[in-house]
Motif scaffolding. Sequence first.
Motif, mmCIF file in Angstrom:
data_model
loop_
_atom_site.group_PDB
_atom_site.id
_atom_site.type_symbol
_atom_site.label_atom_id
_atom_site.label_comp_id
_atom_site.label_asym_id
_atom_site.label_seq_id
_atom_site.Cartn_x
_atom_site.Cartn_y
_atom_site.Cartn_z
ATOM 1 N N VAL A 205 49.362 53.869 -43.755
ATOM 2 C CA VAL A 205 48.322 52.927 -43.333
ATOM 3 C C VAL A 205 48.654 51.515 -43.798
ATOM 4 N N ALA A 206 49.069 51.390 -45.060
ATOM 5 C CA ALA A 206 49.442 50.075 -45.575
ATOM 6 C C ALA A 206 50.634 49.497 -44.819
ATOM 7 N N ALA A 207 51.574 50.363 -44.450
ATOM 8 C CA ALA A 207 52.734 49.902 -43.681
ATOM 9 C C ALA A 207 52.313 49.429 -42.294
ATOM 10 N N ALA A 208 51.439 50.176 -41.641
ATOM 11 C CA ALA A 208 50.988 49.793 -40.298
ATOM 12 C C ALA A 208 50.208 48.485 -40.322
ATOM 13 N N GLN A 209 49.462 48.251 -41.378
ATOM 14 C CA GLN A 209 48.671 47.021 -41.479
ATOM 15 C C GLN A 209 49.541 45.769 -41.559
ATOM 16 N N GLN A 210 50.803 45.928 -41.913
ATOM 17 C CA GLN A 210 51.675 44.766 -42.031
ATOM 18 C C GLN A 210 51.945 44.110 -40.681
ATOM 19 N N ILE A 211 51.950 44.897 -39.607
ATOM 20 C CA ILE A 211 52.312 44.328 -38.308
ATOM 21 C C ILE A 211 51.246 44.522 -37.239
ATOM 22 N N SER A 212 50.221 45.296 -37.507
ATOM 23 C CA SER A 212 49.173 45.518 -36.504
ATOM 24 C C SER A 212 47.975 44.632 -36.807
ATOM 25 N N ARG A 213 47.188 44.352 -35.765
ATOM 26 C CA ARG A 213 46.083 43.404 -35.926
ATOM 27 C C ARG A 213 44.727 44.005 -35.546
ATOM 28 N N SER A 214 44.682 45.273 -35.188
ATOM 29 C CA SER A 214 43.419 45.906 -34.816
ATOM 30 C C SER A 214 43.358 47.293 -35.430
ATOM 31 N N PHE A 215 42.139 47.823 -35.501
ATOM 32 C CA PHE A 215 41.959 49.153 -36.076
ATOM 33 C C PHE A 215 42.656 50.210 -35.231
#
Length: 297
Positions: A205-215
């Motif tokens: 989840v932390a990795a995905a938050q680095q490049i994604s901008r929506s839930f």
Amino acid sequence: MEILETAFMQRALIAAVLVGITAPAVGIYLVQRRQALLGDGVGHVAMTGVGLGFLLSTNPVWMATAVSVVGAIAMELIRAYGRTRGDIALAMLFYGGMAGGVLLINISDTGSTANLSSFLFGSLSTVSDEDLTAICVLAAFVVLVSLGLRRQLFAVSQDEEFARVTGLPVRALNLLIAVTAAVTVSVAMRVVGLLLVSALMVVPVAAAQQISRSFRATFALAVGIGVAVALAGTTTSYYQDVPPGATIVLLAIAVFITLTVLATPLARRRARTVEAASAECTADMPGSRRPGDDVKV
């Protein structure tokens, strides 16, 4: 492929895929609620369920599920109603769960130190047909809750007061998140291990938050990362004879570091693009003032 010719690896790979899906699917709500370490606490409590399973000669996965669900509900109630002594109560619950599991495994007739190690850190060869059936059933429950109630769970995770004002059953949803996290721990303990399952909930989840901008994008990317590292770690464990849980977690951390490095220039590029677009819009507005408008000759 050689890896698919053995029955135990077929079961391990199926379990790895289910773990890769369920852990981030629940972890995204825990990260939003700033409860990243809840899975670690539930893993400690689940040890008592594993010990009871060996002591009563029942399936440890089902027994761990029952005990971890009770422990997760207790943690949520302590979080909601506990005051100055809430952290001490949680600490005693965590350590008591681990100590109880170790004691029960050692006094049982079928348990041993080897059994304990496989549950703590994961083991490919220990995933039986009965375990796989339990994992599939539990994983189905986690996916149904995570996807079917994603809007309600997201609302509660973001702002409990707002969710309460809108009429959502906040207390019931909080308990449901805790129960789902407990079930996820039971799903993952055979592959990742009780001590490392929390990492697989949080790191993708932390990795995905680095490049994604929506839930929605974060959810999909986190699950994709979870499945990828679970399969890669399980495969590496088979060929290199290394612990699967540790390998999966280290691969997830490597993905996090890689995306963090890539995210920095992407963030700068986005900022420059937004800045340029804003300046262009300002320049095109009628009557807008420019720096040269205030210059007197």
